[in-house]
Write an enzyme that holds these catalytic residues in place. Structure first.
Site, PDB file in Angstrom:
ATOM      1  N   TYR A 172      43.531  30.219 -72.330  1.00  0.00           N
ATOM      2  CA  TYR A 172      42.247  29.959 -72.984  1.00  0.00           C
ATOM      3  C   TYR A 172      41.182  30.276 -71.964  1.00  0.00           C
ATOM      4  O   TYR A 172      41.321  29.938 -70.793  1.00  0.00           O
ATOM      5  CB  TYR A 172      42.113  28.514 -73.494  1.00  0.00           C
ATOM      6  CG  TYR A 172      42.115  27.434 -72.440  1.00  0.00           C
ATOM      7  CD1 TYR A 172      40.929  27.040 -71.805  1.00  0.00           C
ATOM      8  CD2 TYR A 172      43.299  26.805 -72.076  1.00  0.00           C
ATOM      9  CE1 TYR A 172      40.932  26.037 -70.839  1.00  0.00           C
ATOM     10  CE2 TYR A 172      43.308  25.805 -71.119  1.00  0.00           C
ATOM     11  CZ  TYR A 172      42.133  25.430 -70.502  1.00  0.00           C
ATOM     12  OH  TYR A 172      42.144  24.448 -69.548  1.00  0.00           O
ATOM     13  N   HIS A 226      46.403  20.536 -60.701  1.00  0.00           N
ATOM     14  CA  HIS A 226      45.966  19.847 -61.910  1.00  0.00           C
ATOM     15  C   HIS A 226      47.158  19.269 -62.648  1.00  0.00           C
ATOM     16  O   HIS A 226      48.310  19.600 -62.343  1.00  0.00           O
ATOM     17  CB  HIS A 226      45.251  20.833 -62.841  1.00  0.00           C
ATOM     18  CG  HIS A 226      44.025  21.435 -62.249  1.00  0.00           C
ATOM     19  ND1 HIS A 226      42.760  21.017 -62.581  1.00  0.00           N
ATOM     20  CD2 HIS A 226      43.875  22.395 -61.316  1.00  0.00           C
ATOM     21  CE1 HIS A 226      41.877  21.705 -61.882  1.00  0.00           C
ATOM     22  NE2 HIS A 226      42.531  22.556 -61.097  1.00  0.00           N
ATOM     23  N   GLU A 279      49.119  23.820 -62.726  1.00  0.00           N
ATOM     24  CA  GLU A 279      49.304  22.643 -63.578  1.00  0.00           C
ATOM     25  C   GLU A 279      50.692  22.132 -63.265  1.00  0.00           C
ATOM     26  O   GLU A 279      51.680  22.798 -63.560  1.00  0.00           O
ATOM     27  CB  GLU A 279      49.181  23.037 -65.052  1.00  0.00           C
ATOM     28  CG  GLU A 279      47.852  23.700 -65.417  1.00  0.00           C
ATOM     29  CD  GLU A 279      46.726  22.698 -65.605  1.00  0.00           C
ATOM     30  OE1 GLU A 279      47.018  21.480 -65.618  1.00  0.00           O
ATOM     31  OE2 GLU A 279      45.569  23.126 -65.735  1.00  0.00           O
ATOM     32  N   HIS A 286      39.860  17.057 -60.986  1.00  0.00           N
ATOM     33  CA  HIS A 286      39.410  16.190 -62.072  1.00  0.00           C
ATOM     34  C   HIS A 286      39.903  14.791 -61.772  1.00  0.00           C
ATOM     35  O   HIS A 286      41.052  14.601 -61.406  1.00  0.00           O
ATOM     36  CB  HIS A 286      39.980  16.667 -63.404  1.00  0.00           C
ATOM     37  CG  HIS A 286      39.662  18.099 -63.664  1.00  0.00           C
ATOM     38  ND1 HIS A 286      40.618  19.059 -63.803  1.00  0.00           N
ATOM     39  CD2 HIS A 286      38.476  18.728 -63.754  1.00  0.00           C
ATOM     40  CE1 HIS A 286      40.029  20.222 -63.993  1.00  0.00           C
ATOM     41  NE2 HIS A 286      38.738  20.055 -63.978  1.00  0.00           N
ATOM     42  N   GLY A 287      39.039  13.866 -61.965  1.00  0.00           N
ATOM     43  CA  GLY A 287      39.392  12.515 -61.553  1.00  0.00           C
ATOM     44  C   GLY A 287      40.562  11.915 -62.299  1.00  0.00           C
ATOM     45  O   GLY A 287      41.135  10.925 -61.877  1.00  0.00           O
ATOM     46  N   ASP A 288      40.930  12.532 -63.418  1.00  0.00           N
ATOM     47  CA  ASP A 288      41.992  11.911 -64.218  1.00  0.00           C
ATOM     48  C   ASP A 288      43.315  12.665 -64.088  1.00  0.00           C
ATOM     49  O   ASP A 288      44.171  12.568 -64.946  1.00  0.00           O
ATOM     50  CB  ASP A 288      41.562  11.816 -65.689  1.00  0.00           C
ATOM     51  CG  ASP A 288      41.378  13.188 -66.318  1.00  0.00           C
ATOM     52  OD1 ASP A 288      41.236  14.174 -65.572  1.00  0.00           O
ATOM     53  OD2 ASP A 288      41.376  13.265 -67.558  1.00  0.00           O
ATOM     54  N   GLU A 289      43.462  13.454 -63.041  1.00  0.00           N
ATOM     55  CA  GLU A 289      44.716  14.162 -62.825  1.00  0.00           C
ATOM     56  C   GLU A 289      45.232  13.845 -61.422  1.00  0.00           C
ATOM     57  O   GLU A 289      45.054  14.612 -60.495  1.00  0.00           O
ATOM     58  CB  GLU A 289      44.501  15.674 -63.009  1.00  0.00           C
ATOM     59  CG  GLU A 289      44.084  16.013 -64.419  1.00  0.00           C
ATOM     60  CD  GLU A 289      43.538  17.430 -64.545  1.00  0.00           C
ATOM     61  OE1 GLU A 289      42.872  17.692 -65.554  1.00  0.00           O
ATOM     62  OE2 GLU A 289      43.776  18.242 -63.647  1.00  0.00           O
TER      63      GLU A 289
END
Ligand code: NAG
Ligand code: NAG
Length: 451
Positions: free
Chosen positions: A247, A187, A269, A127-130
């Site tokens: 989830y 992530h 993560e 993901h580009g924001d991680e």
């Protein structure tokens, strides 16, 4: 080719992807896109995860200060390639949706050659924001280069020895050609090692174990326990979690790898904060370094590894390896006959090998803390039949069966990637415990099969 692995290196891929910061995507750890064909829990999931505080999800330049831009990153990777050209190779597997080449950098003692060894890939910046993952992967690549041939291990040696985006398609076809034993995508936004299944059959938030639950728990724990404090998590017991229990998501990369690519993938993560201050990166690297190395090492330090041959001509066979009680098939490589099967240590297993046209074989093993070598020499059912049988395996059927469970699975690997970096890691020497082929000169010889 010596299967004792005594002097060779494993081929490990570090996939390294970067993209524009505004990317949204559907996969664990990323923002949900609006077309996410949803189910109940995703709001709950987000609140549970305490993700994306406003300032973290901002995509402005402030949060990005100190992080490498894409251009800087590309330069750094090029520099790495020049500095470490003796053990690395670049190639492109296609283009991203924005037309940026998807580069793979492979690091190996024999770059460009497929070998009868396990392979591992890391994927960062899904993901580009991680952004933490991609920075750590570059640090890891450089660390490996600096330590290549110097200190045999970073690890304690315990013995002597459908997709919507073009990048998704590119990754899928790459994975058809390039087999990986293990994989991890990095992530940010939480601190936990997440393992399959990511989705549950009835789409409820619940523990949904895949056939290799034990092996995955083991892998996730290797990461968590080697980490500075992941295992101390209050939210996740031991710092690990089943994806669907946390989830559920569908069409994620992790489940896809397990179902379609025969590859055991974790979703890691690695920082609670998606955009920690860039000056914390060295600390984050230290927190994660041994985890990354130990995870990779676990693919050669445990599990069973071996080759499958035909007894009449010594040719490698793409046989299917299954473990009694575990509904999953690993297929041996068609060219080398090698297979690599991650299994939780400390257990007994019955290993079964099948190949159309050949008599099936099985053997009992007690897998202790070390990896085991188990080779299989298969006898043709009879010569005539052998020639009539197509060279196929149960593997594909098995995958189809798995697909039925996840009837709705559709690949949404959210890679808006511009770059993939692959690299090698040191292979651990290990003592073959069951090593039934003492004489390696098989070609043209008929030999009795012990397994
Ligand atoms: C791990 O350590 C970091 C840095 O000290 C801290 O911010 C974080 O809350 C800790 N997490 C756990 C689970 O202990
Ligand atoms: C193996 O798994 C598939 C789907 O994953 C399922 O359809 C099949 O019934 C399972 N077989 C056994 C023996 O559990």
């Amino acid at each position: 080719m010596d299967f004792s692995y005594a002097s060779s290196f494993s081929l490990i891929f570090l996939a390294f992807c970067f993209s524009s910061l505004s990317t949204t995507a559907t996969a664990r750890g990323g923002e949900r896109s609006s077309d996410f064909s949803g189910y109940l829990d995703h709001n709950l999931a987000y609140s549970t995860r305490k993700l994306s505080e406003d300032k973290q999800s901002a995509t402005g330049v402030d949060v990005a200060r100190g992080y490498m831009t894409n251009v800087e990153l590309e330069k750094a990777v090029e520099q790495f390639g020049r500095r470490c050209s003796h053990i690395s190779r670049f190639y492109s597997i296609g283009k991203s949706v924005e037309g940026v080449p998807l580069w793979v950098m492979e690091i190996s003692d024999k770059p460009g050659q497929q070998e009868a060894e396990p392979a591992f890939k890391f994927i960062g910046n899904v993901h580009g924001d991680e952004p933490v993952g991609r920075e750590l992967l570059l640090l890891l690549a450089n660390w490996l280069c600096d330590n290549y041939m110097k200190n045999p291990l970073f690890f304690p040696l315990n013995d002597d020895l459908d997709s919507r985006q073009p990048e998704t398609k590119a990754i899928m076809s790459w994975l058809k050609e390039r087999r990986f034993t293990g994989s991890a995508s990095l992530h940010g936004g939480a601190l936990v090692a997440n393992y399959p299944w990511d989705g549950s059959q009835d789409k409820r938030k619940q523990y949904y174990a895949c056939p290799d639950d034990k092996a995955f728990r083991y892998m996730a724990s290797v990461y968590s326990r080697s980490h500075f404090n992941m295992s101390l998590s209050k939210e996740f017991d031991g710092g690990i979690t089943n994806g669907a229990f946390w989830y559920p998501i569908y069409g994620g990369m992790q489940d896809w790898n397990y179902i379609h690519a025969g590859c055991f993938e974790l979703t890691l993560e690695i920082s609670d904060v998606k955009w920690p201050n860039a000056d914390e990166l060295p600390v984050l690297w230290e927190f994660n370094r041994m985890s990354m190395l130990n995870l990779v090492a676990s693919f050669v330090k445990t599990g069973i590894h071996g080759k499958t041959f035909s007894s009449d001509n010594g040719q490698p066979l793409p046989a299917s390896i299954t473990i009694k009680g575990i509904n999953y098939t690993v297929k041996a490589d068609g060219s080398f006959g090698d297979y690599h099967r991650m299994l939780a240590p400390g257990e007994s297993y019955e290993v079964m090998v099948t190949m159309p046209g050949y008599q099936s074989k099985s053997t009992h093993i007690l897998l202790e803390d070390e990896a085991m070598s188990v080779d299989f020499v298969l006898d043709p059912e009879d010569d005539l039949q052998m020639h009539l049988q197509p060279r196929s395996s149960c593997n594909d059927n098995h995958k189809l069966e798995l697909l039925k469970i996840f009837g709705k699975i559709h690949l949404e690997i959210p890679l808006v990637a511009a770059f993939i970096l692959a690299f090698l890691c040191f292979l651990l020497k290990r003592k073959p415990i069951v090593n039934l082929l003492k004489n390696r000169q098989l070609a043209g010889q008929k030999r009795p099969a012990a397994v």
